[in-house]
Design a protein around this motif. Sequence first.
Motif, short mmCIF file in Angstrom:
data_model
loop_
_atom_site.label_atom_id
_atom_site.label_comp_id
_atom_site.label_asym_id
_atom_site.label_seq_id
_atom_site.Cartn_x
_atom_site.Cartn_y
_atom_site.Cartn_z
N MET A 1 0.84 -1.20 0.00
CA MET A 1 0.00 0.00 0.00
C MET A 1 0.87 1.25 0.00
N ALA A 2 0.61 2.16 -0.93
CA ALA A 2 1.38 3.40 -1.00
C ALA A 2 0.74 4.45 -0.09
N PHE A 3 1.59 5.19 0.61
CA PHE A 3 1.10 6.23 1.51
C PHE A 3 1.63 7.58 1.08
N PHE A 4 0.80 8.59 1.18
CA PHE A 4 1.19 9.95 0.88
C PHE A 4 1.09 10.77 2.16
N PRO A 5 1.89 11.83 2.28
CA PRO A 5 1.86 12.62 3.52
C PRO A 5 0.47 13.15 3.83
N TYR A 6 0.11 13.06 5.11
CA TYR A 6 -1.15 13.64 5.56
C TYR A 6 -0.89 15.10 5.91
N GLN A 7 -1.48 16.01 5.17
CA GLN A 7 -1.23 17.43 5.40
C GLN A 7 -2.42 18.19 5.94
N LYS A 8 -3.62 17.73 5.60
CA LYS A 8 -4.82 18.44 6.04
C LYS A 8 -5.61 17.55 7.00
N VAL A 9 -5.77 18.04 8.23
CA VAL A 9 -6.38 17.25 9.29
C VAL A 9 -7.60 17.97 9.86
N HIS B 1 3.70 8.76 10.36
CA HIS B 1 4.19 7.44 9.92
C HIS B 1 3.01 6.52 9.59
N PRO B 2 2.26 6.84 8.54
CA PRO B 2 1.08 6.02 8.21
C PRO B 2 1.43 4.58 7.88
N GLU B 3 2.65 4.34 7.44
CA GLU B 3 3.05 2.97 7.13
C GLU B 3 3.13 2.10 8.38
#
Length: 302
Positions: A1-9, A203-205
């Motif tokens: 699974m590819a993860f992208f940075p979470y920027q908007k919360v 660190h979503p991974e």
Amino acid sequence: MAFFPYQKVVVIGATGLLGPSIVKHLLASPDHFKQITALTASSADDPKFSDLKSKGVKVVQADLKDKQSLVSVLQGQDVVISIIGNAGLAEQILFIDAAVGAGVKHFIPSEFGGDVFHPMFLEVVALGEKRRIQQHLENYAQQGKITYTIFITGIFFDWGIKTGFLDFNLKTQEVALYDEGKNKFAGTNLDTIGQFVAASLKHPELSANKRLKIANFLVTQLEVLHSLEKATGKKWTVKERTTFAELKKQIPLLEKGEGHRKSILSVIYGGAVDYPLDDNKLFPEVNPLTLDQSVELLVKDL
């Protein structure tokens, strides 16, 4: 699974008991989290949001009981963190559906407590809604529509001692020990939860579709008592109780919607939140306070 940075919360419940700690640690990492939004059903001009606004948090009003309203405001957001109180737990089903509909990547539900699937917690009927919410999230995750993280934190230690919820009375130096105070339980300070939530989003991974069991420490009531006696310089008065007897007394009350606190205490002190802290090691940037350090801060505030 590819993860992208979470920027908007997006945070639902940003001004509640736990919200300020989580928002604080999101704000502490502006390079990671570019936009933090507090979602509210009340007016965005309410004075209670003044402090958040001064720190750069965007406050948005929405109808939290209308899916289309929620989908509209959640468009373009990466993460939704729900910290809604017990009275609104059922509304999280709608929050999750709206997040999926808006294309939100990640959802953190308002769990933050014991493992509600532990056999002892199954006795607490009031927690059934939390089990349903976790299963709802897991169904979406299995379809690849969203990821989630469940935080199992044990008891809110600093809040539980300060308010007397844990049956330690700082004012009178009295304590009720369950089963001689020998069973271990996980205690987590509010600020520590905020640190772990922020770290997990960096660190979503490591955190995607996980049930993370974290805490400041695993302790017994006796260890807490000894720490408090050392910090206060006083000998405390001890009352004895048994978890089985207390829980047996509370079950009929729970069926009437009463007795929630004592039943939760019986489960906590009966061993239901005694778990290994291996997940702490996933996020070495978090350095939880020890028991003595936590108690010293609590006593200092007296």
